[in-house]
Structures are given as C-alpha cells and as structure tokens.
Design a protein around this motif. Structure first.
Motif, PDB file in Angstrom:
ATOM      1  N   ASP A  77     -10.409  -0.091   4.059  1.00 25.82           N
ATOM      2  CA  ASP A  77      -9.522   1.297   3.602  1.00 25.82           C
ATOM      3  C   ASP A  77      -9.392   2.187   2.917  1.00 25.82           C
ATOM      4  O   ASP A  77     -10.289   2.371   1.632  1.00 25.82           O
ATOM      5  N   SER A 121      -9.941  -7.956   2.980  1.00 23.72           N
ATOM      6  CA  SER A 121      -9.481  -7.368   3.494  1.00 23.72           C
ATOM      7  C   SER A 121      -8.941  -5.447   2.662  1.00 23.72           C
ATOM      8  O   SER A 121      -8.564  -4.511   4.065  1.00 23.72           O
ATOM      9  N   PHE A 122      -9.385  -4.905   1.094  1.00 25.75           N
ATOM     10  CA  PHE A 122     -10.268  -3.426   1.558  1.00 25.75           C
ATOM     11  C   PHE A 122     -11.085  -2.779   1.573  1.00 25.75           C
ATOM     12  O   PHE A 122     -11.062  -1.774   1.273  1.00 25.75           O
ATOM     13  N   LYS A 177       1.106  -1.444   0.120  1.00 22.40           N
ATOM     14  CA  LYS A 177       0.162   0.124  -0.108  1.00 22.40           C
ATOM     15  C   LYS A 177       0.839   1.214   0.077  1.00 22.40           C
ATOM     16  O   LYS A 177       1.974   0.507   0.441  1.00 22.40           O
ATOM     17  N   THR A 222      -7.386   4.061   1.290  1.00 25.86           N
ATOM     18  CA  THR A 222      -6.483   2.993  -1.031  1.00 25.86           C
ATOM     19  C   THR A 222      -7.241   3.265  -1.921  1.00 25.86           C
ATOM     20  O   THR A 222      -8.887   3.231  -1.653  1.00 25.86           O
TER      21      THR A 222
END
Length: 268
Positions: A49, A45-46, A9, A52
């Motif tokens: 987030d 997993s994003f 990232k 991102t």
C-alpha cells in the motif's frame, strides 16, 4: 470466526492516513489466538500500500488490550500440547508484533483505559504511542509464572532503559499510569481522557504531510540501527515461554488469577 478488526483508509492529507480499529466489543479486548492472527494479517495487508504513510491502531474506548486471553479455548489447549506443537503455537504472538514493527508505514497506538501484557507487547512494537491521562499499562507475565515474550524486552529496553524495563516487568502488579509512562519514555504523548485517538490522528496528519518516501526510508534506517541485535537478545523467548509454561509456578499463577487469589510461588 468473528472479525475483530476494521480498517479505514483515506484519512488525512492526500488520504495517506489509515485507521485500524481492534475492538472485540467486550470492554477488555483480550488477545485470543484468533485475534493475534487477525492483527498479523491487518499489518501485512499494508505491505504493497504505497498510498498510506501512517497507520493509527486503536483499541476500544475502555481498553487497548487486556493481553493474552487466558480463558480462550484454543489458548487453554496449550496445556495438552506436546513441546513441538506448543512452540509452533507460541510463535503467534512474536509473529504479530514483528509484523507491526516491520511495516513500512509509521505506526501510532492510541491507548484508552488499560494496556496489559500482550497489549504492551503490541504497543511497544509501534513507532509512537499516545495514551489517555487516566489510562495505565501493566506487565503481569512474571506474576503468572511466565516470561515477558513476543520480543518485547529489547523493545522496552530501547525505549526506557534497563532499570525501568526490569521495574516494569519484574514488579508484575505495578500499574504504570500515563504520566509515569510518559516520564519514562514508554509513551510519547498524553491526551485528555477519551481523546487519545484524536491526539494520535493529529500526530498522524503531521507525519502524513511529510514526503512519504523520505519518511519510510528514515523509519527503516532507524529501526535497522536500533534493532540490529534484538534477535540475538530475544531468540530464546519462545523456548523460555515453553519451559516456563511447564512449571508448577505457572500453573499456580494462572490458577490464582482465575480464582482471584494471591499466588504462592515455590520456584519449581
């Protein structure tokens, strides 16, 4: 289990670009059941987030993916599963492609070498695809006595239309070179050999420079409109696959593939 993926990232403008590298180090990047699970978890997993905006998914330098791993012990155990266990196992692929399609971030695939079967299914679940000029795609499922599943047919249909989708899927031995894939609308950009990732990152940086919330909302709107009827069109994927996997043609297709010979199909 060995980890097949790395996640980086903090690339690009304001660190809003992430890179997911799927590389088994074997030159073919086959999709074993464990690889499918890891790719699903990577996409998920994003979910929270907010830092991102764009995720670039890249394979190895020689292959994006050779598709489902017909030699993997867990995958081969399907032959002895009852229909209930088989249906549960067959949900691994569609679960993975759905996880990538439903990500809030814009997703870009960087394709070098070859992208086959399940690799194509993953690629068409992304927002954009960048392909090296000497790379190719191929959809071999029908040649193995299977249907093209993982909800890939409606996704391909949106990109390239009905005739090209039939051509790509039914003519299972046909390679689709990068130039043809670009002409069809199957990939958005063609890069020089070895530079698919660099080209994908350049596109990612352009997207990441845009207002993140407006980008995410636009993606959601387009996807909801484009894919509204896809579940209706592909809800039978798993059951068709389970049925096809019980046919003599499927046994013959896989045996011919493993024995490197031409299959003889009988429609049974």
């Amino acid at each position: 289990m060995a980890g097949f993926l790395t996640i980086e990232k903090g690339h690009g403008p304001e660190g809003r670009v992430a890179v997911v590298r799927f590389d088994r180090g074997d030159g073919i990047n086959a999709l074993s059941p464990e690889a499918l699970r890891q790719l699903t978890e990577a996409a998920r997993s994003f979910e929270d987030d907010s830092g991102t905006s764009v995720v670039v998914l890249t394979g190895g330098t020689k292959a994006f993916s050779a598709g489902f791993d017909l030699k993997d012990p867990e995958g081969r155990s399907r032959k002895s599963m009852d229909i209930g266990a088989l249906r549960r196992h067959l949900k691994l692929g569609p679960r993975m492609t759905r996880a990538w399609q439903e990500m809030e971030q814009i997703t870009i695939g960087a394709i070098e070498g070859f992208c086959i079967g399940g690799g194509v299914a993953l690629a068409v679940a992304l927002d954009f695809r960048v392909m090296a000029r000497d790379a190719h795609m191929r959809v071999p499922e029908i040649g193995l006595g299977m249907n093209m599943s993982w909800q890939s047919v409606p996704r391909m249909l949106h990109l390239i239309g009905p005739a090209r989708t039939k051509q790509a899927v039914i003519l299972a031995d046909q390679r689709i070179p990068a130039a043809e894939a670009h002409q069809w609308g199957l990939v958005e950009e063609v890069a020089e050999p070895g530079h698919a990732f660099d080209t994908a990152m350049a596109l990612a940086e352009k997207i990441a420079a845009q207002p993140p919330l407006a980008v995410a909302m636009t993606k959601l709107t387009v996807n909801r409109l484009a894919y509204a009827l896809d579940d209706l069109a592909s809800h039978m994927d798993v059951d068709q696959f389970a049925l096809a996997s019980r046919t003599e043609d499927h046994k013959e297709g896989v045996a011919a593939f493993l024995e490197r010979r031409k299959p003889r199909f009988k429609g049974s």
